[in-house]
Design a protein around this motif. Structure first.
Motif, PDB file in Angstrom:
ATOM      1  N   ASP A   1       0.830  -1.201   0.000  1.00 34.83           N
ATOM      2  CA  ASP A   1       0.000   0.000   0.000  1.00 34.83           C
ATOM      3  C   ASP A   1       0.862   1.248   0.000  1.00 34.83           C
ATOM      4  N   GLY A   2       0.484   2.201  -0.831  1.00 35.29           N
ATOM      5  CA  GLY A   2       1.176   3.482  -0.866  1.00 35.29           C
ATOM      6  C   GLY A   2       2.449   3.490  -1.692  1.00 35.29           C
ATOM      7  N   ILE A   3       2.814   2.365  -2.288  1.00 34.80           N
ATOM      8  CA  ILE A   3       4.029   2.314  -3.108  1.00 34.80           C
ATOM      9  C   ILE A   3       3.615   2.116  -4.565  1.00 34.80           C
ATOM     10  N   ALA A   4       4.095   2.995  -5.415  1.00 36.98           N
ATOM     11  CA  ALA A   4       3.741   2.940  -6.836  1.00 36.98           C
ATOM     12  C   ALA A   4       4.426   1.752  -7.508  1.00 36.98           C
ATOM     13  N   ARG A   5       3.758   1.216  -8.508  1.00 38.84           N
ATOM     14  CA  ARG A   5       4.336   0.109  -9.288  1.00 38.84           C
ATOM     15  C   ARG A   5       5.491   0.653 -10.120  1.00 38.84           C
ATOM     16  N   SER A   6       6.611  -0.029 -10.057  1.00 40.02           N
ATOM     17  CA  SER A   6       7.799   0.422 -10.787  1.00 40.02           C
ATOM     18  C   SER A   6       7.643   0.131 -12.281  1.00 40.02           C
TER      19      SER A   6
END
Length: 196
Positions: free
Chosen positions: A165-170
């Motif tokens: 959660d809260g981490i963008a997909r690289s």
């Protein structure tokens, strides 16, 4: 009693150390000589590799056949259960394309609920196995490989989709997901070619 007790007493020690060390040196020398001959012959006469051919996945394998070479029972293929399973398989391919479109529109889209809903393992496997009934046994073995590829790619797509959660997909993870979707689309196309 004395005779049995003497059986457990050690034998007198002779000069065993020198005999052992000499034979060890001779063995070592012989071993090194033989090893040098083997290495020299491998370098002088290299053998051709006998690994699998991955240029066109599994080429030359007796279990991999082309769709045009498949033996199909037209009567079973025309049956209602097989036709229903074919329509569902086409729907699975459409779902893969839809997931790909959603991911193209928004790289951060969570596609797991859609994968679970549209690409349900149990029904997918059942439908593909129903289609397999229309194929002759040797053709089924070739198609089974495609079914395994499809199932594995769906699993890997689900894993690649997982995000904290809260981490963008690289961009790398997005690239992996798009690659899996392309591979799935192709695998469904290859599979459906057997029924056409």
């Amino acid at each position: 009693m004395v005779a049995t007790a003497s059986a457990f007493t050690p034998a007198p020690m002779q000069d065993a150390r020198t005999a052992t060390s000499l034979s060890a040196e001779v063995s070592r020398q012989s071993f090194l000589g033989q090893s040098a001959l083997v290495v020299g012959s491998l370098i002088s006469f290299p053998m051709a590799g006998s690994a699998a051919k991955y240029g066109s996945f599994g080429a030359g394998s007796p279990l991999v056949i082309e769709a045009k070479d498949a033996e199909i029972d037209a009567e079973i293929l025309a049956s209602a259960p097989v036709q229903k399973a074919l329509e569902k398989a086409k729907g699975y391919q459409a779902a893969v394309r839809e997931i790909k479109g959603a991911l193209s529109a928004d790289a951060q889209t969570n596609v797991k609920p859609y994968i679970i809903k549209s690409l349900d393992f149990a029904s997918l496997r059942d439908d593909l196995n129903v289609i397999n009934m229309a194929l002759e046994e040797d053709s089924q073995r070739g198609v089974d490989r495609l079914i395994r590829v499809i199932m594995q790619d769906i699993t890997e797509l689900e894993i690649a989709n997982n995000q904290k959660d809260g981490i963008a997909r690289s961009p790398r993870r997005l690239e992996i997901m798009e690659g899996k979707l392309d591979k799935l689309d192709k695998a469904f196309g290859d599979y459906l070619a057997f029924a056409n």
